[in-house]
Each structure stands twice: as C-alpha cells, then as structure tokens.
Design an enzyme around this catalytic site. Structure first.
Site, PDB file in Angstrom:
ATOM      1  CB  SER A  47      -6.957  43.388  16.123  1.00 48.70           C
ATOM      2  OG  SER A  47      -7.022  43.861  17.454  1.00 48.70           O
ATOM      3  CG  ASN A  48      -1.171  42.031  15.423  1.00 48.61           C
ATOM      4  OD1 ASN A  48      -1.908  41.057  15.200  1.00 48.61           O
ATOM      5  ND2 ASN A  48       0.013  42.168  14.851  1.00 48.61           N
ATOM      6  CD  GLU A  49      -4.204  47.198  17.278  1.00 44.84           C
ATOM      7  OE1 GLU A  49      -4.922  46.352  16.708  1.00 44.84           O
ATOM      8  OE2 GLU A  49      -3.276  47.790  16.703  1.00 44.84           O
TER       9      GLU A  49
ATOM     10  CD  GLU B  44      -4.498  24.966  13.868  1.00 46.48           C
ATOM     11  OE1 GLU B  44      -4.991  23.911  14.290  1.00 46.48           O
ATOM     12  OE2 GLU B  44      -3.357  25.034  13.371  1.00 46.48           O
TER      13      GLU B  44
ATOM     14  CD  GLN C 227     -13.467  32.114  11.809  1.00 45.79           C
ATOM     15  OE1 GLN C 227     -12.676  32.620  11.021  1.00 45.79           O
ATOM     16  NE2 GLN C 227     -13.190  31.964  13.082  1.00 45.79           N
ATOM     17  N   GLY C 228     -18.211  31.985  10.175  1.00 43.72           N
ATOM     18  CA  GLY C 228     -19.148  33.077  10.414  1.00 43.72           C
ATOM     19  C   GLY C 228     -19.126  33.544  11.854  1.00 43.72           C
ATOM     20  CE1 TYR C 229     -16.560  31.003  14.942  1.00 42.31           C
ATOM     21  CE2 TYR C 229     -14.796  32.090  16.157  1.00 42.31           C
ATOM     22  CZ  TYR C 229     -15.497  30.943  15.838  1.00 42.31           C
ATOM     23  OH  TYR C 229     -15.124  29.760  16.396  1.00 42.31           O
ATOM     24  CB  SER C 230     -16.559  39.215  12.074  1.00 43.93           C
ATOM     25  OG  SER C 230     -15.328  38.708  12.495  1.00 43.93           O
TER      26      SER C 230
HETATM   27  C1  LIG Z   1      -9.511  40.256   5.038  1.00 44.02           C
HETATM   28  C2  LIG Z   1     -10.273  39.840   6.260  1.00 44.02           C
HETATM   29  C3  LIG Z   1     -10.742  38.548   6.373  1.00 44.02           C
HETATM   30  C4  LIG Z   1     -11.521  38.157   7.461  1.00 44.02           C
HETATM   31  N1  LIG Z   1     -12.048  36.894   7.494  1.00 44.02           N
HETATM   32  C5  LIG Z   1     -12.947  36.572   8.464  1.00 44.02           C
HETATM   33  C6  LIG Z   1     -13.663  35.341   8.431  1.00 44.02           C
HETATM   34  O1  LIG Z   1     -13.475  34.510   7.546  1.00 44.02           O
HETATM   35  N2  LIG Z   1     -14.602  35.095   9.384  1.00 44.02           N
HETATM   36  C7  LIG Z   1     -14.850  35.972  10.407  1.00 44.02           C
HETATM   37  O2  LIG Z   1     -15.680  35.698  11.244  1.00 44.02           O
HETATM   38  N3  LIG Z   1     -14.176  37.160  10.483  1.00 44.02           N
HETATM   39  C8  LIG Z   1     -13.237  37.478   9.527  1.00 44.02           C
HETATM   40  N4  LIG Z   1     -12.581  38.696   9.575  1.00 44.02           N
HETATM   41  C9  LIG Z   1     -12.972  39.676  10.612  1.00 44.02           C
HETATM   42  C10 LIG Z   1     -11.894  39.987  11.629  1.00 44.02           C
HETATM   43  O3  LIG Z   1     -11.784  38.960  12.532  1.00 44.02           O
HETATM   44  C11 LIG Z   1     -12.250  41.347  12.263  1.00 44.02           C
HETATM   45  O4  LIG Z   1     -11.974  42.326  11.310  1.00 44.02           O
HETATM   46  C12 LIG Z   1     -11.480  41.604  13.516  1.00 44.02           C
HETATM   47  O5  LIG Z   1     -11.971  40.842  14.551  1.00 44.02           O
HETATM   48  C13 LIG Z   1     -11.510  43.079  13.931  1.00 44.02           C
HETATM   49  O6  LIG Z   1     -12.817  43.543  14.033  1.00 44.02           O
HETATM   50  P1  LIG Z   1     -13.270  44.874  13.310  1.00 44.02           P
HETATM   51  O7  LIG Z   1     -12.800  44.832  11.916  1.00 44.02           O
HETATM   52  O8  LIG Z   1     -14.706  45.046  13.545  1.00 44.02           O
HETATM   53  O9  LIG Z   1     -12.461  46.037  14.023  1.00 44.02           O
HETATM   54  P2  LIG Z   1     -12.808  46.692  15.443  1.00 44.02           P
HETATM   55  O10 LIG Z   1     -13.023  45.641  16.438  1.00 44.02           O
HETATM   56  O11 LIG Z   1     -13.839  47.713  15.269  1.00 44.02           O
HETATM   57  O12 LIG Z   1     -11.419  47.375  15.795  1.00 44.02           O
HETATM   58  C14 LIG Z   1     -10.998  48.617  15.277  1.00 44.02           C
HETATM   59  C15 LIG Z   1      -9.662  48.952  15.903  1.00 44.02           C
HETATM   60  O13 LIG Z   1      -9.808  49.092  17.315  1.00 44.02           O
HETATM   61  C16 LIG Z   1      -8.909  48.236  17.980  1.00 44.02           C
HETATM   62  N5  LIG Z   1      -9.479  47.793  19.245  1.00 44.02           N
HETATM   63  C17 LIG Z   1     -10.683  47.211  19.452  1.00 44.02           C
HETATM   64  N6  LIG Z   1     -10.834  46.919  20.755  1.00 44.02           N
HETATM   65  C18 LIG Z   1      -9.713  47.327  21.376  1.00 44.02           C
HETATM   66  C19 LIG Z   1      -9.259  47.303  22.735  1.00 44.02           C
HETATM   67  N7  LIG Z   1     -10.026  46.789  23.711  1.00 44.02           N
HETATM   68  N8  LIG Z   1      -8.024  47.810  23.010  1.00 44.02           N
HETATM   69  C20 LIG Z   1      -7.251  48.325  22.030  1.00 44.02           C
HETATM   70  N9  LIG Z   1      -7.634  48.386  20.751  1.00 44.02           N
HETATM   71  C21 LIG Z   1      -8.840  47.887  20.423  1.00 44.02           C
HETATM   72  C22 LIG Z   1      -8.699  47.104  17.017  1.00 44.02           C
HETATM   73  O14 LIG Z   1      -7.507  46.419  17.298  1.00 44.02           O
HETATM   74  C23 LIG Z   1      -8.631  47.853  15.718  1.00 44.02           C
HETATM   75  O15 LIG Z   1      -7.368  48.414  15.547  1.00 44.02           O
HETATM   76  C24 LIG Z   1     -11.776  39.091   8.499  1.00 44.02           C
HETATM   77  C25 LIG Z   1     -11.272  40.386   8.401  1.00 44.02           C
HETATM   78  C26 LIG Z   1     -10.536  40.779   7.302  1.00 44.02           C
HETATM   79  C27 LIG Z   1     -10.022  42.194   7.246  1.00 44.02           C
END
Ligand SMILES: Cc1cc2nc3c(=O)[nH]c(=O)nc-3n(C[C@H](O)[C@H](O)[C@H](O)COP(=O)(O)OP(=O)(O)OC[C@H]3O[C@@H](n4cnc5c(N)ncnc54)[C@H](O)[C@@H]3O)c2cc1C
Lengths: 374, 398
Positions: B383-385, B244, B126-129
């Site tokens: 994220s849970n937030e 899902e 999955q290439g989202y992030s």
């Molecule tokens: C082990 C692992 C596997 C993963 N696998 C995949 C994958 O296969 N494909 C893919 O596409 N992605 C994948 N991800 C990416 C994952 O979806 C992102 O890490 C996630 O969306 C959070 O983004 P970020 O890490 O950039 O954190 P950030 O978005 O930078 O967030 C940092 C903190 O700020 C909080 N935050 C951000 N915005 C708000 C808000 N508006 N209000 C309150 N709090 C906020 C977040 O909850 C978090 O606590 C994976 C991540 C991990 C750690």
C-alpha cells in the site's frame, strides 16, 4: 443565533433515522435497488405515512415543512441508509408544481400521500451543468403545445407517473428567458423513457419527447418565472444531495474508525499508526466543515445570498467529500474494494453526488462569479 | 546528460511502432480503447503475438532467451504499447514468477516452467495475501507440512487476481513456526487442479469479478515444487517485490489515459465551447501533465540506475506512490469531464457483442467504474502507506 434544531425537527430526524436503522440494512437496500423499479413501493408508502415526504413541502403546498432544515435533516438520514426511494426527484418536481394551478397542486397532494411519483425532466445531453440550457421546444398548436426534445439523466425518470418537463418557447438554447415548464403524464403519446441504473445503484432515464401534445393548462406557472422556479428547485436539490452526502460521510467515517480499532496488522490495531490517525483527524474536521456548510445553506435559503451558500456547500462536498470517500477506502485496504463491505457503496454515492447539480469546479466558478458581481 | 534519443534508440522506436501498427489486432485495441472487459482468450491471443515477436520476455536476461532491454527500451515499448491500445500483459508469470525462478529456481524448474509461461501453457496467479496478512505479509498462516515426498497445504489466500483463470498459483506458505515470522516462510508452486484447491469469487465494489479467495484443504504438492530452500521464501518474495521495477510507475498507461481524456475534453461542451478550453479544466489537466513529464524521467533514471547495477532503493516506492496517485487523478478528472453522464452504468455494455445505443457519449460507460476500480492501485502491491514507511525508514536516518 442558536445552533439547535427545534423539537419538531429533532423528532423528524429521529423518525427518519430510526426507519433507516431498523428497516434499511444494506443487503435489503441492494435488493430494492436491483428490483425492476429500483426501489420498494411498500417502503415508499411507509415513508409517506410517516410524513417524510410531506416534510419536504410547505403548508401552502400541502406539506408540513419545506424549510431548508427540514430538507437537510431528512436527507442526511437518507444518506446514512443509501435510501433508493425517489425523494430527490419528487422534491425537485414537487417544488415546481407547488407554484402551479389547482389540478397541478392536486397532483402534488398525491405525491405527498405517496400515491403519485414525479420526476423533473430538465437536463439534456448537452447541458452539462448549465441550468438555462434548454434545447427542447414547445410550439403552440391549437389550444395547446407540442413538445419535442431529449432529456438526459432524469433522476427516477423511468418510474415517474408524471414528468415536469422544461421546453423552450423562444430564444437561444442557453437563454434564461423563453423557457416554460409543463406537467406531462409519463404515458402520454410520444414520451419514451429508457431507464437504467447509475453506478451507485440509483435509477435514471433518458427521455425522448416526440411530438408530445399537451393542453394549455399543462404549463406550470408563468413562463416568465420558469427559470427562477428551476433555480429554486435546483437550490433545494443541491441542499438535499449535499445533506445526503453528509449522512454518507458520517457512515464512512464511523465505519473507518471502527475498522482502525479492530483491524490488526503488525500486532497492533492499525489505528495505532499515526500516519492513519492524522488522516482520520482531517476527515473528522472536514465532516464538521461540511455540516456547517449545510447549516449555512439551509439557513439562507430565503435570503439574498442563497446561491452563494449553495455553491459553497456543493464545492465543499465535492472537494472534502471526495477526500473522505477516497481515504475511507484507502484506510480500510482491500476489504473496502469489495461489494460485500458497505463502505465502498457509501463512497460511490458521495462521489456520484459530485455529478449532480454541478461539480466541484462548476460551483467554484459560480463563487468566483458572485465575487465579481459583488 | 543527453536527452536526445541515439540512432539505435530511434531505430528501436521505429521497429516497435511498426510492430504495433502491423501486429496489434484492431479488435483488441478497440476493446482496450473502449474500456471493454478482456476475456482470457483475448489475453492469450495478445500474449502469443508478443511471444512470436520475442517481445514478451525481451526484458529477460539473454541467458534465459530475453534481449536484456535497457531502461530506455523498456520505457519506449511501454509507452508505444499503451498509446497503441495494446492489452496490458498479465504480469504474474512473465514478470513476477519468472525473475524469481531465474534467480532462485532449480535448473529443472527453469527448464520446465519458463517455456510454458512464454508459450501460454500455464497461466499463473499470485498467492501472497491472506485475510489476516495484508500489509503485514510475514504474519501469513497458510501451512505446508512435509510428509515424505509431498507438502500438505492448508489455509486460505485472498485477493487472488485472475485466480479464476489461472492454472497455477505461486504461494507463500508457513513451513516453520520457529524464530521470526519471516524465517518460517517458503515459496511453493501449486497446480490449481490439485484436489483440495477451491476458488471462490470476490465481487468488487463496481460489480466486477477480478479477485478471488483460494482455499486449500489437505492439498498434496510434490516437494519438487518448492522454490529454492525451505524457510527462505521471504527473501524470494521480497526480491520479487523490488525486482520488478519497471511498469510500477505506469508511465505508458498514464500517457494513454491522458490522450483519452483530451479526446473526451474536446468532445464535451461547456457553455457551447469545448471543455478543453475551460480554464478550470485546463489548469487541472496541465498540472497532471507537469507531474507526468517529471515522473517519466524519474522512472527512466531509476531503471537506468538499476540496470547499471544499483541496489533497489526507496526510489521504487516513490514511483509506486507517484505513479498510482497520478493515474488516479487522471481517472478523477476523466469522470468529472463527463458531467452528469458519469452516472449511468450498464454493466453488459462492457462485454463484447453489446450492440445497443450507448447512454450518453460512447466513451462514458466505463469511466466511473474505472475511477472506483483504480482505487485498488494505492492499496495493492504494498500500500502507499507502506511505501511511505519504506521511504521514511531508508532515507531519513531517524
Ligand atoms: C483489487 C486487488 C487485487 C489484489 N491482487 C492480489 C493478488 O493477486 N495477490 C495477492 O497476494 N494479493 C493481492 N491483493 C492484496 C493486496 O496486496 C493487499 O490488499 C494489500 O497488501 C493490503 O492489505 P490489506 O488489504 O489486508 O490491508 P491492511 O494491511 O489491513 O491495511 C489497511 C490500511 O492500514 C494501512 N497500514 C497497514 N500497516 C500500516 C503501517 N505500518 N503504517 C501505516 N499504515 C498502515 C494500510 O496502508 C491500509 O491503508 C490485491 C488487493 C486488491 C484490492
């Protein structure tokens, strides 16, 4: 009351802090942790020269510190660098040797000068956190003793030159009476150490003792005092790792705060989100709580309620330390899950400290028992 | 309301139990139970067994060859699979991409990709992030520029789980800079063997290689690989995220983890007595069981409402939060159950074929790394937030 450290102690803290800041970046730390010894002997020699080992022991023991606050300030700085050199094992075993005979005290001098390494081989596979649990045996034979048993998760047990070993002369496996402590060369016949890394990058060993012969003079202190000596050693060890956790907690909070200010999502620094601000506020509050609990424990080491304060500290570190470690990761998002980014390593240390000298529930139970006894 | 299983449901349960008893290879369940790392071959083997039995896509609608399982069937299967020690199915193809293709893909795409997902020809990631686009996914920057019959892709994805094993990646890419950020995103399928695609490992804090960076430099992708319409990718991505719903709570995983924890607690001794009898430990475990019993029902209620046609709502977010935090609390209690033996860690011992004596009890080695690794679950998948933000927005009317 005065909540300021003496000048000497401030200098001690500054010196340790400077060493960690200037010479202990995380990359270097990982390299030293991954080396065969699991730490750097050069670094250890330098630390000895700066007096950081001597600061852990009293003048009678050949050091120039040894008060609770000395231990606390040194370990707090060690925690800020995730220092892997064997301070803890030498504190634990050295504290016991301080009550030994002349030749044992001479070994301790070698520890303080950085030449000799010690480890305390006390815990066993079934002890969990029960301090009096000693199943290893010491049987009188000729004018010495024969030791048998196994010792578990001996911190820095694979690089020590000498081991301080607990073994039972008499009584049941959890009796406080009947335990004796022996100074045993690590290369003695029948001593076998299986070293390994811990999850947070430190070293420990499983140690098997098979018909290990020691002389009478290998016994440290009086057998009747062994349990009390172990209690003292563990009280200092608990204070030390709790102060170390405080240092790691400070680093987690500093890194997380910095990240909240710089990481942008939705066009703003994530620190603008109140959901995160409030949690950071809680983390900072708990950091101050832990700092106060360290002060309570360090300042009451010589007092009757030493153990209450030690247990209170360790419970708080287990409880709030976990919250801070987990929140630091969570509030960073994915980046904190990587090896390359430091915060996860600090979090691992904080959590693993919960597994040393009794976890959060063990110490809660102790506090309840103290309350009942009062 | 009737909390008893119907006759059909009981028969289904029997069928599923027989399947796991007869078809789940012991060597796989041993690995899962002892926390060993699964190889791609292990995953493929299990995937093929499920597919042969028709279970791999049993939750798909019947017109695509599924059995259209309802909420109860999905719950029972999930629980039995976990209790039996079955490997978790890699979700990217069969649970994530497939529903999107069924809803928005062309007939040709459906006919081409769906069978290959089922028979294991193609493994997906999955290439989202992206580095700058995590929670704020719509700010993603990777571009796809139309040039004749192709798109030319440039940019970087990150956190790509199992990207090192995948044959294909489904990506969100920017095809337009006009309007709101959400309005210029497209959903595109990329063969990872295309020149210009480079996968670089990211090592996690406990030392495992599970996620990757994927770099795209002038990667040529045929226009047929676009899913649906250009610039409508955000809609499809959101569909995937909310569609899902089963599995998000991790009920079966939680039940299996509690079983494992109880086994440990019976074996571990505290002052000579089983840890399981310790009142502190028992209290913490009981709270988890209380939460889980309620969550299992919440999960089935939500899934049933969904299969009755209710639009996706904030309940999904509740399940994500509750499910991940509950499993994290099981991991936490499990590490504590080990006492000092949570500390040693021998990474090689997670590989098959490691034959040395374990350090401490044989179940100890993976426990602390699982605890740390599973911190990811409250970060990824929204994220849970972000889930709490969704609940606030959808339910509070503020
Ligand atoms: C082990 C692992 C596997 C993963 N696998 C995949 C994958 O296969 N494909 C893919 O596409 N992605 C994948 N991800 C990416 C994952 O979806 C992102 O890490 C996630 O969306 C959070 O983004 P970020 O890490 O950039 O954190 P950030 O978005 O930078 O967030 C940092 C903190 O700020 C909080 N935050 C951000 N915005 C708000 C808000 N508006 N209000 C309150 N709090 C906020 C977040 O909850 C978090 O606590 C994976 C991540 C991990 C750690």
């Amino acid at each position: 009351m005065d909540f300021n450290h003496t000048d000497d102690r401030r200098m001690l803290a500054d010196m340790a802090g400077r060493l960690v800041r200037d010479q202990y970046d995380i990359e270097k730390r990982h390299k030293m942790a991954a080396s065969d010894d699991g730490f750097s002997r050069e670094m250890w020699a330098q630390m000895a020269e700066l007096g950081l080992i001597g600061a852990l022991f009293t003048e009678e023991a050949g050091g120039f510190g040894g008060a609770g606050f000395d231990i606390a300030v040194v370990f707090e700085e060690l925690g800020r660098g995730l220092v892997v050199e064997p301070f803890l094992s030498n504190l634990l075993a050295g504290t016991i040797l301080a009550g030994g005979n002349d030749s044992q005290k001479a070994v301790l001098e070698g520890v303080i000068s950085g030449e000799t390494l010690l480890a305390l081989a006390h815990g066993e596979p079934a002890s969990r956190y029960t301090l009096s649990h000693v199943g290893s045996t010491a049987v009188k034979s000729g004018d010495g003793y024969t030791l048998n048993g196994s010792k578990a998760v001996v911190i820095s047990g694979d690089t020590a030159d000498h081991l301080v070993v607990s073994a039972r002369l008499s009584g049941d496996v959890e009796d406080k009476e009947g335990i004796a402590l022996f100074l045993v060369p690590a290369n003695a016949d029948g001593v076998h150490a299986r070293g390994y890394s811990t999850v947070d990058g430190y070293r420990a060993a499983e140690i098997a003792l098979k018909d290990v012969s020691v002389s009478e003079t290998a016994m440290v202190g009086d057998a009747h005092d062994a349990y009390a000596n172990l209690e003292t050693s563990f009280a200092l060890g608990t204070l030390a790792v709790s102060a170390e956790a405080l240092g790691a907690i400070e680093m987690c909070i500093d890194m997380t705060l910095e990240y909240l200010k710089t990481r942008k999502q939705f066009g703003v620094p994530i620190g603008k989100f109140q959901a995160l601000q409030h949690r950071m506020a809680d983390m900072m509050t708990e950091r101050e709580q832990i700092r106060s609990a360290v002060i309570n424990a360090a300042g009451n080491l010589d007092k009757a309620d030493r153990d209450w304060n030690i247990s209170a500290l360790k419970n708080l570190v287990g409880r709030s330390g976990r919250m801070i470690a987990e929140e630091s990761i969570q509030m960073h998002g994915g980046i904190a899950m990587t090896w390359e980014y430091a915060v996860g390593h600090f979090a691992k240390r904080i959590i693993m400290i919960d597994h040393m000298f009794g976890d959060v529930d063990h110490h809660l139970e102790q506090i309840i028992k103290f309350g009942r006894a009062a | 309301m009737d909390l008893n299983y119907t006759e059909e449901e009981n028969a289904f349960l029997e069928e599923v139990r027989t399947f796991f008893a007869e078809k789940l290879p012991r060597q796989l369940s041993d690995k899962v139970r002892s926390g060993k790392r699964l190889t791609r071959e292990d995953q493929e083997q299990w995937h093929a067994i499920l597919n042969d039995a028709g279970y791999l896509n049993a939750h798909w609608p019947t017109e695509f060859g599924g059995q259209g399982w309802n909420a109860i069937q999905r719950d029972l299967f999930d629980v039995e699979a976990n209790v039996a020690g079955a490997p978790r199915v890699v979700p990217f193809g069969v649970n994530m991409l497939s529903p999107v293709l069924m809803a928005f893909g062309s007939k040709e795409q459906q006919a081409h990709y769906l069978p290959r997902i089922l028979d294991g020809t193609d493994w997906w990631c999955q290439g989202y992030s992206e580095p700058g686009a995590g929670s704020d996914l719509a700010s993603l920057k990777m571009t796809a520029e139309r040039q004749g019959d192709h798109y030319i892709l440039n940019g970087q994805k990150t956190w790509t789980t199992l990207g090192q094993h995948a044959d294909w990646i489904f990506c969100l890419v920017r095809t337009s800079k006009e309007g709101k950020p959400q309005e210029g995103i497209s959903f595109i399928l990329v063969d990872m063997k295309t020149p210009g695609v480079e996968v670089r490992p990211i090592i996690l804090l406990e030392g495992t290689h599970e996620v990757n960076e994927v770099w795209f430099t002038d990667v040529k992708v045929p226009v047929e690989n676009l899913v649906g319409e250009e610039n409508k990718g955000w809609t499809y991505a959101k569909y995937l995220l909310v569609h899902e719903r089963s599995g998000i709570a991790g009920v079966g995983d939680a039940l299996a983890s509690i079983d494992h924890l109880k086994h440990i607690a019976r074996d571990q001794k505290k002052d000579g007595k089983p840890l399981a009898d310790d009142p502190f430990f028992a209290a913490r475990l009981s709270e988890i069981e209380i939460d889980l019993a309620a969550m299992r029902t919440t999960n089935m209620r939500v899934m049933q409402a969904a299969s009755d046609g209710a639009p996706p709502g904030p309940q999904t977010s509740m399940l994500k939060i509750k499910g991940t935090e509950l499993r994290q609390s099981i991991n936490d209690l499990t590490r504590r159950a080990l006492g000092p033996y949570a500390m040693p860690f021998v990474s090689e011992a997670l590989e098959t074929g490691y034959n040395e004596e374990p350090i401490g009890p044989d179940y100890a080695n993976p426990v602390a790394v699982d605890y740390f690794n599973h911190r990811k679950t409250s970060i990824y998948g929204g994220s849970n937030e972000i889930q709490r933000n969704i609940i606030s927005k959808m339910m509070m009317g503020l």
